[in-house]
Design an enzyme around this catalytic site. Structure first.
Site, short mmCIF file in Angstrom:
data_model
loop_
_atom_site.label_atom_id
_atom_site.label_comp_id
_atom_site.label_asym_id
_atom_site.label_seq_id
_atom_site.Cartn_x
_atom_site.Cartn_y
_atom_site.Cartn_z
CB ILE A 182 -1.03 -0.05 1.28
CG1 ILE A 182 -0.39 0.26 2.69
CG2 ILE A 182 -1.79 -0.91 1.01
CD1 ILE A 182 -1.06 -0.06 3.93
CG ASP A 183 -0.21 4.44 -2.52
OD1 ASP A 183 0.32 3.75 -3.36
OD2 ASP A 183 -1.29 4.85 -2.95
CE LYS A 184 6.56 9.05 3.44
NZ LYS A 184 7.38 10.10 2.95
CB THR A 186 -2.45 4.10 2.17
OG1 THR A 186 -2.73 5.03 0.97
CG2 THR A 186 -3.76 3.47 2.38
NE ARG A 286 -3.15 8.44 -3.62
CZ ARG A 286 -1.78 8.71 -3.43
NH1 ARG A 286 -0.93 7.69 -3.57
NH2 ARG A 286 -1.43 9.86 -3.44
#
Length: 376
Positions: A182-184, A186, A286
């Site tokens: 998952i993104d930084k 998130t 997103r």
């Protein structure tokens, strides 16, 4: 370093030098550095190969794909377009045909790094653990995997420390470790395999879309329908390669992606939603929510850090600014995770509560809209 994306369990067979280059290529692509060569920045050699004496003329992108089977032809073509692939000291395009004994080098805009993982004593929120796997609740702000500009302090380094006494877990072996990412910025649940066979079986579940993943997100605006499905291919935005963009499902550009969303709570000019994923593309939620004009609140990369709904009065602007201070990131949390245990076959379900920043953000919007609702 051996990278460990969830759907490619074969990468552990990659030669070490190519693993390091692939790590750089992925990280460079993530950080929008492909155009560095075109701007005259200093470049550094990351890969070198000499063409065999008996080589027949062959396009250089095809030549390199044969020698770097875990690097896509598209990524090689992007590198050539940016002037990062050289032959005998000069940049060439992807249609250049290699000749015997030529020297091909791959150049990138940063020095070559030592990508080996060393343990770092970083606290982890372990939701579940057994001898095959563990589930981690990642905080917002923590990078999952090292890349250009993030060589330490990542979740992978923290896992290396946490599992330092496990003789069967090697943080530099791609056959174990993170199954997905998952993104930084998130927060939420991530699945980690401690054994090779476990990772293969878990990665297959992600590939076959048999896992269950639910996110909570706060988005701008009022949804037209209380629930819906977004289908659209996701690819790099050609105008800004730090972002993803959405193309029609029939397009030949990008990878297919499907997001199901449900309205949980209407909060004036924003809406709390739940998202369930059929696919797991980069920035999927997103980009998909942006594509239907409902960017995630606070998502700077997709315009969600601007006032998109509501009157632009000074008091409202101050309210939104205060909200952004409370949660200075995209308001996105990986809330639930479900999968079949790799050895027992038991269906496993896990959940992580909203982190404090998102909870405080939502509460602040509730307090803001309460007087408005009473007056209607």
């Amino acid at each position: 370093m051996k990278m460990s994306p969830g759907c490619n369990p074969d990468r552990e067979s990659l030669p070490l030098e190519e693993q390091e280059l692939e790590a750089d290529l992925i990280a460079t692509d993530e950080e929008d550095q492909w155009v560095a060569g075109a701007h005259g920045e200093e470049l550094y050699e990351h890969y070198r190969v000499q063409v065999d004496p008996g080589q027949t003329p062959l396009r250089i992108d095809r030549f390199l794909v044969d020698r770097m089977p875990h690097t896509s032809r598209h990524r090689i073509q992007l590198a050539a377009k940016a002037g990062l692939i050289w032959v005998d000291g000069e940049p060439v395009k992807s249609n250049y045909k290699v000749k015997p004994l030529e020297t091909i080098t791959m150049m990138l805009a940063h020095p070559k790094q030592d990508w080996s993982i060393t343990p770092e004593d970083i606290p982890l929120d372990i939701v579940y653990e057994d001898d095959q796997l563990l589930v981690v609740n990642k905080p917002a702000g923590m990078v999952v995997h090292p890349g250009h500009g993030n060589y330490s302090g990542t979740l992978v380094h923290a896992l290396a420390y946490y599992l330092r006494n496990d003789p069967l877990y090697d943080p530099n072996d791609a056959s174990v470790g993170l199954v997905h990412r998952i993104d930084k910025d998130t927060s939420g649940l991530l699945l980690v395999a401690k054994r090779t066979e476990a990772k293969i079986r878990l990665a297959r579940q992600f590939f076959l879309k048999t896992t269950g993943r639910r996110y909570q997100a706060l988005v701008w605006g009022k949804l037209d329908q209380p629930q819906g499905t977004i289908e659209g291919n996701i690819a790099r935005d050609p105008r800004d390669r730090t972002r993803m963009t959405v193309y029609p499902p029939t397009s030949e550009i990008g990878k297919p992606a499907v997001t199901h969303y449900t309205q949980l709570e209407r909060l004036g000019f924003v809406t709390l939603i739940a998202c369930e994923l059929e696919t797991g593309r980069t920035h999927q939620i997103r980009a998909h929510m942006k594509s239907i004009d409902h960017p995630l609140f606070g998502d700077e990369r997709y315009g969600g850090d601007q006032i998109l709904w509501g009157q632009r009065t000074s008091s409202y602007q101050q309210f939104v600014n205060n909200c952004l201070k409370i949660c200075p990131r995209q308001a996105l949390h990986a809330e639930t995770l479900a999968f079949d245990h790799p050895t027992t076959g038991e269906r496993m379900h896990f959940s992580a509560p909203l982190p404090d920043d998102m909870r405080q953000l939502i509460d602040k919007w509730r307090r803001y809209v309460a007087p408005l609702e009473l007056s209607n």
